[in-house]
Scaffold this active site. Structure first.
Site, PDB file in Angstrom:
ATOM      1  N   SER A 155       0.882  -1.167   0.000  1.00 40.29           N
ATOM      2  CA  SER A 155       0.000   0.000   0.000  1.00 40.29           C
ATOM      3  C   SER A 155       0.919   1.216   0.000  1.00 40.29           C
ATOM      4  CB  SER A 155      -0.906   0.025   1.236  1.00 40.29           C
ATOM      5  OG  SER A 155      -0.217   0.461   2.383  1.00 40.29           O
ATOM      6  N   TYR A 192       1.689  -2.408  11.212  1.00 39.66           N
ATOM      7  CA  TYR A 192       1.270  -2.492   9.810  1.00 39.66           C
ATOM      8  C   TYR A 192       2.389  -2.000   8.896  1.00 39.66           C
ATOM      9  CZ  TYR A 192      -1.370  -1.434   5.537  1.00 39.66           C
ATOM     10  OH  TYR A 192      -1.807  -1.370   4.238  1.00 39.66           O
TER      11      TYR A 192
END
Length: 283
Positions: free
Chosen positions: A141, A154
């Site tokens: 991402s 994350y």
């Protein structure tokens, strides 16, 4: 021997296929006539696609935090025949301060986002090398290029996957095994609403972490601009590219955020040029 990009019918292995981008990609690949082995924690969520494409879709139940299960499913898939495209898509995020995270939350986040894709990638490299090529798509991402408060575990997984993939890409380029990091921005997949949250502590309530938590809690998918169907089509198209990019930024928010981060990082590096040179031996 046809290359991966020009084979008429290809076999895909896609993780996290029950919802979000994974489901959109699985549907798109099937509609284009390819075969898919799709993994999901909830395989029943793919019942409709399986009924529609029964001859070209195999669904495997898989929890990526269980290493033995990962090895079993990958092994069974390889024994069933050659795989041309692997997509490491499955993932989720933990929202909260690092101090608030439990060791179990940190461990499972890294296992799902980094360790499982590493092991899956490793398992397919040999077969792809021997068959003369293949494609591996790592869905990271913009969080693999930038980092925000409240997402440390994350970001650790996504930044780690970026470094791993860049290294492996150089190892297998001579065998026409090509790896691409797909970096979506905010996309309407339900990812935000599905975030795992830590137990909030008073110390962080009014900090940058608390402000990020409130921002996420007040957000919904309707404000996100990424169209998962268009992302799926872009991913499919890049696997047909004979010279695919190492990184594929998808979303205007990804482009702007990553550009700003890289510009700032380069400026900081340039400011350290003299200091960097000062620690070398002098003659």
């Amino acid at each position: 021997m046809p290359t991966t990009s020009d084979k008429a019918v290809r076999h895909w292995f896609i993780t996290g296929a029950s919802s979000g981008l994974g489901r959109h990609l699985t549907r798109h690949v099937l509609q284009r006539g390819d075969r898919v082995t799709a993994t999901a924690r909830r395989p029943e969520a793919l019942a409709d696609l399986r009924a529609e494409h029964e001859d070209r879709l195999v669904v495997e139940a898989l929890d990526l935090s269980r290493q033995a299960d990962v090895e079993e499913v990958v092994g069974r898939t390889l024994r069933a025949g050659a795989v041309d495209v692997v997509v490491n898509n499955a993932g989720y995020g933990v929202l909260g301060a690092t101090e608030e995270m439990t060791p179990e939350q940190i461990r499972e986040q890294v296992e799902v986002l980094l360790l499982a894709p590493m092991l899956i990638t490793r398992a397919f490299l040999g077969p792809m090398r021997e068959q003369g090529g293949g494609r591996i798509i790592q869905v990271t991402s913009m969080g693999g290029q930038i980092a925000l408060p409240a997402g440390s575990a994350y970001h650790a997984g996504k930044w780690g996957l970026e470094g791993f993939t860049e290294s492996v890409s150089g190892e297998v380029a001579d065998f026409d095994v090509r790896l691409t990091l797909v970096e979506p921005g905010g996309t309407r997949t339900g990812f935000v609403s599905a975030l795992h949250r830590t137990e909030e502590s008073a110390a962080y309530r009014d900090s940058a972490v608390g402000r990020m938590r409130r921002q996420v809690e007040n957000a919904d998918d309707s404000v996100l601009i990424g169209d998962p169907a268009r992302l799926a089509a872009a991913i499919y198209d890049t696997t047909r590219d004979p010279n695919p990019p190492l990184r594929l930024a998808l979303g205007p928010d990804t482009y702007e955020a990553v550009r700003a981060a890289l510009t700032e990082r380069l400026a900081a590096l340039e400011a350290q040029r003299d200091l960097a040179a000062s620690v070398a031996f002098t003659r």
